[in-house]
Design a protein around this motif. Sequence first.
Motif, PDB file in Angstrom:
ATOM      1  N   GLY A  49     -31.721  35.631   2.101  1.00 12.92           N
ATOM      2  CA  GLY A  49     -32.647  34.883   1.252  1.00 12.92           C
ATOM      3  C   GLY A  49     -33.316  33.719   1.962  1.00 12.92           C
ATOM      4  O   GLY A  49     -33.561  32.680   1.361  1.00 12.92           O
ATOM      5  N   GLY A  50     -33.602  33.897   3.257  1.00 13.55           N
ATOM      6  CA  GLY A  50     -34.260  32.842   4.014  1.00 13.55           C
ATOM      7  C   GLY A  50     -33.310  31.783   4.542  1.00 13.55           C
ATOM      8  O   GLY A  50     -33.750  30.846   5.210  1.00 13.55           O
ATOM      9  N   LEU A  51     -32.009  31.912   4.262  1.00 15.09           N
ATOM     10  CA  LEU A  51     -31.005  30.975   4.750  1.00 15.09           C
ATOM     11  C   LEU A  51     -30.159  31.640   5.825  1.00 15.09           C
ATOM     12  O   LEU A  51     -30.055  32.867   5.890  1.00 15.09           O
ATOM     13  CB  LEU A  51     -30.117  30.492   3.598  1.00 15.09           C
ATOM     14  CG  LEU A  51     -30.833  29.795   2.438  1.00 15.09           C
ATOM     15  CD1 LEU A  51     -29.838  29.426   1.338  1.00 15.09           C
ATOM     16  CD2 LEU A  51     -31.576  28.549   2.914  1.00 15.09           C
ATOM     17  N   TYR A  52     -29.530  30.812   6.674  1.00 13.32           N
ATOM     18  CA  TYR A  52     -28.717  31.310   7.775  1.00 13.32           C
ATOM     19  C   TYR A  52     -27.258  30.934   7.537  1.00 13.32           C
ATOM     20  O   TYR A  52     -26.942  29.789   7.202  1.00 13.32           O
ATOM     21  CB  TYR A  52     -29.188  30.719   9.108  1.00 13.32           C
ATOM     22  CG  TYR A  52     -30.584  31.146   9.514  1.00 13.32           C
ATOM     23  CD1 TYR A  52     -30.777  32.191  10.420  1.00 13.32           C
ATOM     24  CD2 TYR A  52     -31.709  30.508   8.994  1.00 13.32           C
ATOM     25  CE1 TYR A  52     -32.050  32.588  10.799  1.00 13.32           C
ATOM     26  CE2 TYR A  52     -32.983  30.900   9.370  1.00 13.32           C
ATOM     27  CZ  TYR A  52     -33.155  31.936  10.269  1.00 13.32           C
ATOM     28  OH  TYR A  52     -34.418  32.323  10.633  1.00 13.32           O
ATOM     29  N   TYR A  53     -26.365  31.920   7.739  1.00 15.00           N
ATOM     30  CA  TYR A  53     -24.931  31.697   7.568  1.00 15.00           C
ATOM     31  C   TYR A  53     -24.205  32.190   8.816  1.00 15.00           C
ATOM     32  O   TYR A  53     -24.487  33.296   9.309  1.00 15.00           O
ATOM     33  CB  TYR A  53     -24.407  32.441   6.336  1.00 15.00           C
ATOM     34  CG  TYR A  53     -25.035  32.000   5.030  1.00 15.00           C
ATOM     35  CD1 TYR A  53     -24.493  30.956   4.289  1.00 15.00           C
ATOM     36  CD2 TYR A  53     -26.188  32.623   4.560  1.00 15.00           C
ATOM     37  CE1 TYR A  53     -25.065  30.550   3.098  1.00 15.00           C
ATOM     38  CE2 TYR A  53     -26.780  32.220   3.356  1.00 15.00           C
ATOM     39  CZ  TYR A  53     -26.215  31.186   2.641  1.00 15.00           C
ATOM     40  OH  TYR A  53     -26.800  30.778   1.461  1.00 15.00           O
ATOM     41  N   ILE A  54     -23.269  31.371   9.310  1.00 16.73           N
ATOM     42  CA  ILE A  54     -22.485  31.751  10.477  1.00 16.73           C
ATOM     43  C   ILE A  54     -21.042  32.009  10.047  1.00 16.73           C
ATOM     44  O   ILE A  54     -20.507  31.306   9.180  1.00 16.73           O
ATOM     45  CB  ILE A  54     -22.542  30.669  11.581  1.00 16.73           C
ATOM     46  CG1 ILE A  54     -21.843  31.166  12.850  1.00 16.73           C
ATOM     47  CG2 ILE A  54     -21.959  29.349  11.105  1.00 16.73           C
ATOM     48  CD1 ILE A  54     -22.057  30.266  14.059  1.00 16.73           C
ATOM     49  N   SER A  55     -20.423  33.003  10.650  1.00 13.50           N
ATOM     50  CA  SER A  55     -19.031  33.348  10.354  1.00 13.50           C
ATOM     51  C   SER A  55     -18.286  33.544  11.664  1.00 13.50           C
ATOM     52  O   SER A  55     -18.819  34.128  12.632  1.00 13.50           O
ATOM     53  CB  SER A  55     -18.943  34.633   9.525  1.00 13.50           C
ATOM     54  OG  SER A  55     -19.598  34.474   8.280  1.00 13.50           O
ATOM     55  N   ASP A  56     -17.058  33.062  11.706  1.00 11.84           N
ATOM     56  CA  ASP A  56     -16.198  33.286  12.861  1.00 11.84           C
ATOM     57  C   ASP A  56     -15.541  34.660  12.722  1.00 11.84           C
ATOM     58  O   ASP A  56     -15.080  35.046  11.637  1.00 11.84           O
ATOM     59  CB  ASP A  56     -15.127  32.193  12.938  1.00 11.84           C
ATOM     60  CG  ASP A  56     -14.227  32.364  14.139  1.00 11.84           C
ATOM     61  OD1 ASP A  56     -14.726  32.187  15.273  1.00 11.84           O
ATOM     62  OD2 ASP A  56     -13.043  32.678  13.951  1.00 11.84           O
ATOM     63  N   CYS A  57     -15.508  35.415  13.826  1.00  8.28           N
ATOM     64  CA  CYS A  57     -14.961  36.779  13.794  1.00  8.28           C
ATOM     65  C   CYS A  57     -13.512  36.772  14.292  1.00  8.28           C
ATOM     66  O   CYS A  57     -13.152  37.511  15.230  1.00  8.28           O
ATOM     67  CB  CYS A  57     -15.823  37.706  14.641  1.00  8.28           C
ATOM     68  SG  CYS A  57     -17.527  37.849  14.062  1.00  8.28           S
ATOM     69  N   ASP A  58     -12.688  35.929  13.664  1.00  6.53           N
ATOM     70  CA  ASP A  58     -11.266  35.828  14.010  1.00  6.53           C
ATOM     71  C   ASP A  58     -11.059  35.557  15.499  1.00  6.53           C
ATOM     72  O   ASP A  58     -10.182  36.147  16.157  1.00  6.53           O
ATOM     73  CB  ASP A  58     -10.515  37.106  13.603  1.00  6.53           C
ATOM     74  CG  ASP A  58     -10.547  37.308  12.092  1.00  6.53           C
ATOM     75  OD1 ASP A  58     -10.490  36.295  11.359  1.00  6.53           O
ATOM     76  OD2 ASP A  58     -10.644  38.467  11.649  1.00  6.53           O
ATOM     77  N   SER A  59     -11.880  34.659  16.043  1.00  8.01           N
ATOM     78  CA  SER A  59     -11.757  34.320  17.467  1.00  8.01           C
ATOM     79  C   SER A  59     -10.496  33.500  17.715  1.00  8.01           C
ATOM     80  O   SER A  59      -9.961  32.854  16.806  1.00  8.01           O
ATOM     81  CB  SER A  59     -12.985  33.544  17.937  1.00  8.01           C
ATOM     82  OG  SER A  59     -13.065  32.304  17.257  1.00  8.01           O
ATOM     83  N   GLU A  60     -10.036  33.510  18.960  1.00  2.00           N
ATOM     84  CA  GLU A  60      -8.795  32.827  19.311  1.00  2.00           C
ATOM     85  C   GLU A  60      -8.948  31.309  19.237  1.00  2.00           C
ATOM     86  O   GLU A  60      -8.089  30.615  18.680  1.00  2.00           O
ATOM     87  CB  GLU A  60      -8.354  33.244  20.713  1.00  2.00           C
ATOM     88  CG  GLU A  60      -7.023  32.628  21.145  1.00  2.00           C
ATOM     89  CD  GLU A  60      -6.598  33.083  22.527  1.00  2.00           C
ATOM     90  OE1 GLU A  60      -5.611  32.546  23.051  1.00  2.00           O
ATOM     91  OE2 GLU A  60      -7.271  33.982  23.085  1.00  2.00           O
ATOM     92  N   LEU A  61     -10.042  30.774  19.790  1.00  6.10           N
ATOM     93  CA  LEU A  61     -10.235  29.326  19.835  1.00  6.10           C
ATOM     94  C   LEU A  61     -11.147  28.816  18.717  1.00  6.10           C
ATOM     95  O   LEU A  61     -11.326  27.617  18.585  1.00  6.10           O
ATOM     96  CB  LEU A  61     -10.812  28.916  21.204  1.00  6.10           C
ATOM     97  CG  LEU A  61      -9.914  29.234  22.411  1.00  6.10           C
ATOM     98  CD1 LEU A  61     -10.585  28.786  23.695  1.00  6.10           C
ATOM     99  CD2 LEU A  61      -8.553  28.567  22.254  1.00  6.10           C
ATOM    100  N   GLY A  62     -11.716  29.718  17.943  1.00  4.45           N
ATOM    101  CA  GLY A  62     -12.501  29.303  16.792  1.00  4.45           C
ATOM    102  C   GLY A  62     -13.964  29.018  17.088  1.00  4.45           C
ATOM    103  O   GLY A  62     -14.392  28.945  18.245  1.00  4.45           O
ATOM    104  N   THR A  63     -14.725  28.851  16.011  1.00  3.76           N
ATOM    105  CA  THR A  63     -16.149  28.504  16.065  1.00  3.76           C
ATOM    106  C   THR A  63     -16.328  27.167  15.361  1.00  3.76           C
ATOM    107  O   THR A  63     -15.795  26.968  14.263  1.00  3.76           O
ATOM    108  CB  THR A  63     -17.008  29.588  15.384  1.00  3.76           C
ATOM    109  OG1 THR A  63     -16.789  30.838  16.045  1.00  3.76           O
ATOM    110  CG2 THR A  63     -18.484  29.232  15.439  1.00  3.76           C
TER     111      THR A  63
END
Length: 286
Positions: A49-63
């Motif tokens: 909807g014109g907005l941006y969302y970021i998600s961490d993909c279970d990374s070891e050190l995180g986002t």
Amino acid sequence: MLKLHFKDSRQAPVWLVEERFTLGQDRRNNLVLEDAGINAFHAEIRQDGGLYYISDCDSELGTFVNDERIGSRYQLRSEDRVRLGEVELLLVDPGKAKSHAEASQRWFLQVIQGEHEGKKFHVSGSMTFGRSVKCELCFSDAQLSRRHCEFFLRDDVLEVKDLASSNGVLINGEKSAAAVLKPGDQVRMGSVILLVIGPKVDTHEVAEESEDATVFVRAVDLPAPKAKPQARPASSAVPTANPLRAAARAQAAPAPATKSGSGALRVALVIGVLLIVGGLAAAALL
């Protein structure tokens, strides 16, 4: 549309044009990052909807976004800072944000005491200060932590943040964990003192605004009004004659006869008439 800028300028900015944009070491990612501490599929950014969302993909050190560890569907905005391992990215909206180069040329940090004294540093984006060679502002002072503090620009406003250092950050002599800096401020870390140099105020414009400004004066400060002179009654008013006009009239008018001369003439005429009448009466008797 947002753009990803690399803090270390390792490559050109990347536009977020895809609905799903992935980041990680694997070659199948939209943005491949081979740095240590980054997983094969580390994080992803989605448009909704014109907005941006970021998600961490279970990374070891995180986002991390603005130094805060995030989970899933964290909304991104212009000027947010995204960190994956040792890689830092800045999100920029070219339609709203000022030119990055233009903003960086307006702010400087000059060393006025300590190591590198006299040197001036351009402030561009985010710059860390400390003993680590990975810091943009690297000093060898033993009183400094490896990552002592961070200077960063946001909407052309310069800020500083203490990164949990051992000896802290002093701004104009007062300890502070985070603060907005102004031109002329002095920031001390260990034995190093930095002078903040920023945009100057246009004194000409300020003077013009002061001249055009309305000045309000209290009634008690105003001088008392002078009393008006009272008008004379109409009956006592005396008109002022024009002296030039009066002189002209006096020259044009004939000089009047004196009162004594006119009286003698009347007497002579009366005597003459009486003599004539008397002569006529005597002739009639004869």
